[in-house]
Design a protein around this motif. Structure first.
Motif, PDB file in Angstrom:
ATOM      1  N   LYS A  10       0.733  -1.029   0.151  1.00 46.97           N
ATOM      2  CA  LYS A  10      -0.051  -0.018  -0.036  1.00 46.97           C
ATOM      3  C   LYS A  10       0.881   1.139  -0.223  1.00 46.97           C
ATOM      4  CE  LYS A  10      -2.025   3.695   2.174  1.00 46.97           C
ATOM      5  NZ  LYS A  10      -1.500   4.128   3.294  1.00 46.97           N
ATOM      6  N   GLY A  13      -0.804   8.726   0.374  1.00 47.62           N
ATOM      7  CA  GLY A  13      -0.733   9.975  -0.439  1.00 47.62           C
ATOM      8  C   GLY A  13       0.652  10.510  -0.978  1.00 47.62           C
ATOM      9  N   THR A  14       1.312  10.715   0.411  1.00 49.33           N
ATOM     10  CA  THR A  14       2.548  11.638  -0.243  1.00 49.33           C
ATOM     11  C   THR A  14       3.557  10.655  -1.003  1.00 49.33           C
ATOM     12  OG1 THR A  14       3.178  10.501   2.033  1.00 49.33           O
ATOM     13  CG2 THR A  14       2.954  12.905   2.148  1.00 49.33           C
ATOM     14  N   ASN A 228      -8.100   9.012   6.097  1.00 50.52           N
ATOM     15  CA  ASN A 228      -7.167   8.513   6.244  1.00 50.52           C
ATOM     16  C   ASN A 228      -7.159   6.907   6.016  1.00 50.52           C
ATOM     17  OD1 ASN A 228      -5.247  10.782   6.540  1.00 50.52           O
ATOM     18  ND2 ASN A 228      -6.586  11.014   8.588  1.00 50.52           N
ATOM     19  N   TYR A 249       3.727   1.528   2.787  1.00 47.32           N
ATOM     20  CA  TYR A 249       4.891   2.750   2.455  1.00 47.32           C
ATOM     21  C   TYR A 249       4.168   3.911   2.576  1.00 47.32           C
ATOM     22  CZ  TYR A 249       7.869  -0.791   0.319  1.00 47.32           C
ATOM     23  OH  TYR A 249       8.812  -1.966  -0.154  1.00 47.32           O
ATOM     24  N   LEU A 256       7.806   5.655  14.360  1.00 48.62           N
ATOM     25  CA  LEU A 256       8.880   6.133  15.194  1.00 48.62           C
ATOM     26  C   LEU A 256       8.414   6.267  16.750  1.00 48.62           C
ATOM     27  CD1 LEU A 256       9.796   8.829  12.410  1.00 48.62           C
ATOM     28  CD2 LEU A 256      10.769   6.475  12.920  1.00 48.62           C
ATOM     29  N   ASP A 259       5.704  11.502  16.744  1.00 45.80           N
ATOM     30  CA  ASP A 259       5.560  12.093  15.405  1.00 45.80           C
ATOM     31  C   ASP A 259       6.737  13.097  15.230  1.00 45.80           C
ATOM     32  OD1 ASP A 259       4.795  13.691  13.290  1.00 45.80           O
ATOM     33  OD2 ASP A 259       2.806  14.096  13.832  1.00 45.80           O
ATOM     34  N   PRO A 260       7.578  12.658  14.055  1.00 48.02           N
ATOM     35  CA  PRO A 260       8.888  13.503  13.758  1.00 48.02           C
ATOM     36  C   PRO A 260       8.523  14.838  13.416  1.00 48.02           C
ATOM     37  CG  PRO A 260       8.139  11.799  11.930  1.00 48.02           C
ATOM     38  CD  PRO A 260       7.170  11.586  13.011  1.00 48.02           C
ATOM     39  N   ARG A 261       7.253  15.130  13.233  1.00 49.53           N
ATOM     40  CA  ARG A 261       7.015  16.642  12.961  1.00 49.53           C
ATOM     41  C   ARG A 261       7.067  17.474  14.259  1.00 49.53           C
ATOM     42  NH1 ARG A 261       1.984  15.627   9.588  1.00 49.53           N
ATOM     43  NH2 ARG A 261       1.475  14.379  11.118  1.00 49.53           N
ATOM     44  N   LEU A 280      -0.980   2.691  19.925  1.00 52.65           N
ATOM     45  CA  LEU A 280      -0.406   3.730  19.128  1.00 52.65           C
ATOM     46  C   LEU A 280      -1.275   4.762  18.088  1.00 52.65           C
ATOM     47  CD1 LEU A 280       3.157   3.763  19.297  1.00 52.65           C
ATOM     48  CD2 LEU A 280       2.754   4.328  16.927  1.00 52.65           C
ATOM     49  N   ALA A 285      -1.306   8.352  16.558  1.00 52.00           N
ATOM     50  CA  ALA A 285      -0.274   8.544  15.494  1.00 52.00           C
ATOM     51  C   ALA A 285      -0.530   8.128  14.324  1.00 52.00           C
ATOM     52  CB  ALA A 285       0.836   7.356  16.005  1.00 52.00           C
ATOM     53  N   LYS A 286      -0.553   9.305  13.586  1.00 52.62           N
ATOM     54  CA  LYS A 286      -1.392   9.386  12.007  1.00 52.62           C
ATOM     55  C   LYS A 286      -0.715   8.189  11.111  1.00 52.62           C
ATOM     56  CE  LYS A 286      -2.808  12.326   8.371  1.00 52.62           C
ATOM     57  NZ  LYS A 286      -1.910  13.016   7.190  1.00 52.62           N
ATOM     58  N   VAL A 287       0.353   7.482  11.583  1.00 51.51           N
ATOM     59  CA  VAL A 287       1.279   6.871  10.578  1.00 51.51           C
ATOM     60  C   VAL A 287       0.305   5.626  10.302  1.00 51.51           C
ATOM     61  CG1 VAL A 287       2.444   5.604  12.334  1.00 51.51           C
ATOM     62  CG2 VAL A 287       3.404   5.651  10.110  1.00 51.51           C
TER      63      VAL A 287
HETATM   64  P1  ADP Z   1       0.451   8.700   4.127  1.00 55.88           P
HETATM   65  O1  ADP Z   1       0.049   9.651   3.077  1.00 55.88           O
HETATM   66  O2  ADP Z   1       1.547   7.596   3.643  1.00 55.88           O
HETATM   67  O3  ADP Z   1      -0.691   7.606   4.570  1.00 55.88           O
HETATM   68  P2  ADP Z   1       0.219   9.804   6.531  1.00 55.88           P
HETATM   69  O4  ADP Z   1       0.599  11.434   6.549  1.00 55.88           O
HETATM   70  O5  ADP Z   1      -1.141   9.401   6.849  1.00 55.88           O
HETATM   71  O6  ADP Z   1       1.161   9.328   5.262  1.00 55.88           O
HETATM   72  O7  ADP Z   1       1.191   9.196   7.760  1.00 55.88           O
HETATM   73  C1  ADP Z   1       2.718   9.592   7.988  1.00 55.88           C
HETATM   74  C2  ADP Z   1       2.826  10.589   8.774  1.00 55.88           C
HETATM   75  O8  ADP Z   1       2.433  10.213  10.145  1.00 55.88           O
HETATM   76  C3  ADP Z   1       4.354  11.088   8.968  1.00 55.88           C
HETATM   77  O9  ADP Z   1       4.812  11.831   8.006  1.00 55.88           O
HETATM   78  C4  ADP Z   1       4.332  11.509  10.417  1.00 55.88           C
HETATM   79  O10 ADP Z   1       4.574  12.653  10.557  1.00 55.88           O
HETATM   80  C5  ADP Z   1       3.024  10.969  11.095  1.00 55.88           C
HETATM   81  N1  ADP Z   1       3.138  10.257  12.381  1.00 55.88           N
HETATM   82  C6  ADP Z   1       2.671  10.728  13.489  1.00 55.88           C
HETATM   83  N2  ADP Z   1       3.057   9.906  14.579  1.00 55.88           N
HETATM   84  C7  ADP Z   1       3.950   9.079  14.049  1.00 55.88           C
HETATM   85  C8  ADP Z   1       4.883   7.977  14.823  1.00 55.88           C
HETATM   86  N3  ADP Z   1       4.750   7.780  15.863  1.00 55.88           N
HETATM   87  N4  ADP Z   1       5.521   7.367  13.516  1.00 55.88           N
HETATM   88  C9  ADP Z   1       5.781   7.838  12.321  1.00 55.88           C
HETATM   89  N5  ADP Z   1       5.146   8.750  11.845  1.00 55.88           N
HETATM   90  C10 ADP Z   1       4.088   9.400  12.641  1.00 55.88           C
END
Ligand code: ADP
Ligand code: ASP
Ligand code: MG
Length: 496
Positions: A10, A13-14, A228, A249, A256, A259-261, A280, A285-287
């Motif tokens: 998978k 969007g980024t 999402n 992907y 992580l 959130d690295p932001r 998480l 955690a949006k990941v």
């Molecule tokens: P995608 O477009 O691949 O679905 P998302 O923006 O939905 O990406 O999710 C990836 C983002 O989640 C990362 O860029 C990061 O900023 C955020 N994020 C929040 N918490 C975490 C975490 N614990 N580990 C990794 N990423 C995280």
């Protein structure tokens, strides 16, 4: 199709945000097929980043009768996709074919926007018509990704049809615009549909490129799985196909420690248990979409979160067992929460009223995010801010107010320290409390379990809370100690 003959790959969007990124994604897919990986890839993709937001803007403009404004947005959306099409194709024949497919999709999208406009004008509910508009982002990106894979000599085919079959969603005016609730995947129907659509392609060694995020109700309406939601759709499709594994992907190296932001020195977590990963994502955690692990955890299908920009990194593997108990491994925040407290006026309320309280909250469509404190006469739980008003309204209306008071505190966030072995290590909770106290962040309430501690703080302090907890529980920032002589010589250099 044999069990465990395919894997799901998978891309978010980024990862498909422009033509150059789509070409990168195509290389990952094509390399996997050519290197003869044990499982044949079934690809699931999101809309190009920002496109679902733009589609929902268009839908809102259509609902408000702003025809010129939505036409302008449609033009910019068209340009974005046509530009990407030029970048992912290199010979004229394929380019023209792709542009034709995209133009046909864009024409159908325009038609759906117009239907939405007419529905809104006639005063009907618009949630399903809005979902039909929001679904186009994924349908456009499957065409681009499949074309980019074909360009590399690996046969691929876009699947614009919905693979996931869902229940019929209800209209809920409390939900943000464009969010449908209750469109839950129906497993038997999805399984049959997924096999019928995907199996013939896999048999012919053609890579299926399917839409994430979208589904179709049994009655034939296009729907979405919620914002999402493409991580979730990847695992729903994976479970329906009895896949061997799911790779997600994204734009970071894996899951992580924060959130690295928000935290610059967040660390990559090599492995997590399903329970840790679920916690998480539940706590923000949006990941990973919070429902991602539901379809696969009971079957033990592993998930790997990886970076499409750095595919050589192994990322995070999520499976039945995680790392050994180690205290906190990640800190997350879930924002925009409200704390609802129900308290008996005489301090001797009957405990069975907890059942009534949660029943009423569920009727208001609000699952408690966390239950924070409870005794016979006092019950506190967190709900999303947007649901608070209806929960409180229902409680006040249905509970005997001579016996119970209902209060609500707004503007809160949950800051969750996630890991394992928390209760075994008395220092974990102590270190967390000291970290928050050192930053003068008051804790409004808290909840704790073996898998972690959740501190409820004011929303405006939540990012500082996250940083100080990460600093003191996970990755201490080591102060730079300079030798006095070295400092002196540096000062002299500056003067000179
Ligand atoms: P995608 O477009 O691949 O679905 P998302 O923006 O939905 O990406 O999710 C990836 C983002 O989640 C990362 O860029 C990061 O900023 C955020 N994020 C929040 N918490 C975490 C975490 N614990 N580990 C990794 N990423 C995280
Ligand atoms: N495109 C959808 C959204 O932006 C789904 C996703 O990307 O996960 O919400
Ligand atoms: Mg995502």
């Amino acid at each position: 199709m044999k069990e465990k003959s395919v894997c799901i790959v998978k891309f978010g969007g980024t990862s498909v945000g422009n033509g150059e990124r789509i070409s990168r994604v195509a290389a990952i897919i094509s390399d996997a097929v050519k290197s003869g990986v044990p499982y044949f890839p079934v690809v699931v993709v999101s809309a190009m980043s920002g496109v679902t937001d733009q589609l929902l803007r268009i839908a809102k403009l259509a609902c408000n009768g702003k025809t010129e404004a939505y036409a302008q947005e449609l033009t910019s959306l068209r340009q974005k996709h046509l530009q990407a099409a030029v970048e992912v194709t290199d010979d004229d024949k394929n380019r023209v074919a792709l542009l034709n497919v995209l133009e046909a999709s864009l024409a159908s999208l325009t038609q759906d926007v117009h239907t939405l406009y007419e529905t809104a004008q006639s005063g009907d509910v618009v949630h399903l018509r809005t979902a039909a508009v929001a679904a186009w982002g994924e349908r456009l990106s499957v065409s681009l990704v499949a074309a980019a894979v074909n360009r590399l000599g690996t046969p691929a085919e876009p699947i614009r049809k919905e693979v996931i079959i869902t229940s019929h969603p209800a209209f809920d005016p409390e939900q943000p615009f464009g969010v449908v609730v209750g469109a839950d995947p129906l497993h038997v129907e999805t399984r049959a549909n997924a096999h019928a659509i995907i199996h013939p392609l896999v048999e012919r060694r053609i890579v299926p490129v399917a839409c994430g995020f979208i589904g179709r109700t049994i009655t034939g309406y296009v729907t979405t799985l919620g914002r999402n939601g493409s991580d979730y759709s990847a695992t729903v499709i994976g479970a329906a196909l009895d896949c061997a594994e799911v790779s997600i992907y994204t734009d970071v190296d894996g899951v992580l420690s924060a959130d690295p932001r928000l935290v610059a020195n967040a660390r990559l977590l090599a492995s997590l248990s399903y329970a840790e990963a679920a916690r998480l994502s539940w706590f923000g955690a949006k990941v990973l979409h919070p429902r991602t692990l539901i379809p696969i955890a009971t079957r033990g299908i592993p998930v790997r979160v990886r970076n499409s920009f750095r595919p050589h990194i192994r990322g995070t593997s999520i499976g039945p067992v995680g790392s050994t108990p180690s205290g906190a491994s990640a800190i997350t925040i879930r924002r925009n929460l409200a704390l609802v407290t129900v308290e008996s006026t005489d301090l001797f309320g009957a405990p069975e009223n907890a059942g009534q309280v949660f029943d009423l909250a569920a009727r208001a469509g609000a699952a408690p995010i966390a239950i924070c404190s409870s005794s016979g006469h006092h019950l506190s739980f967190l709900v999303d801010e947007q649901a608070a008003k209806s929960v409180v309204g229902l409680l006040q209306h249905n509970m005997d107010t001579s016996l119970w008071t209902v209060r609500c505190l707004h503007g809160l966030a949950a800051c969750a320290c996630i890991g394992s072995g928390f209760t075994g290590d008395p220092m974990s909770a102590a270190r967390a409390s000291i970290a928050l106290a050192s930053e003068r962040i008051p804790v409004i309430t808290q909840g704790a379990s073996e898998q972690g501690t959740t501190f409820i703080v004011e929303d405006r302090s939540s990012e500082s809370a996250l940083r100080c907890l990460h600093r003191d529980l996970i990755a201490p920032v080591i102060p730079i100690v300079r030798h006095p002589a070295q400092e002196k010589s540096q000062r002299n250099e500056v003067r000179a």
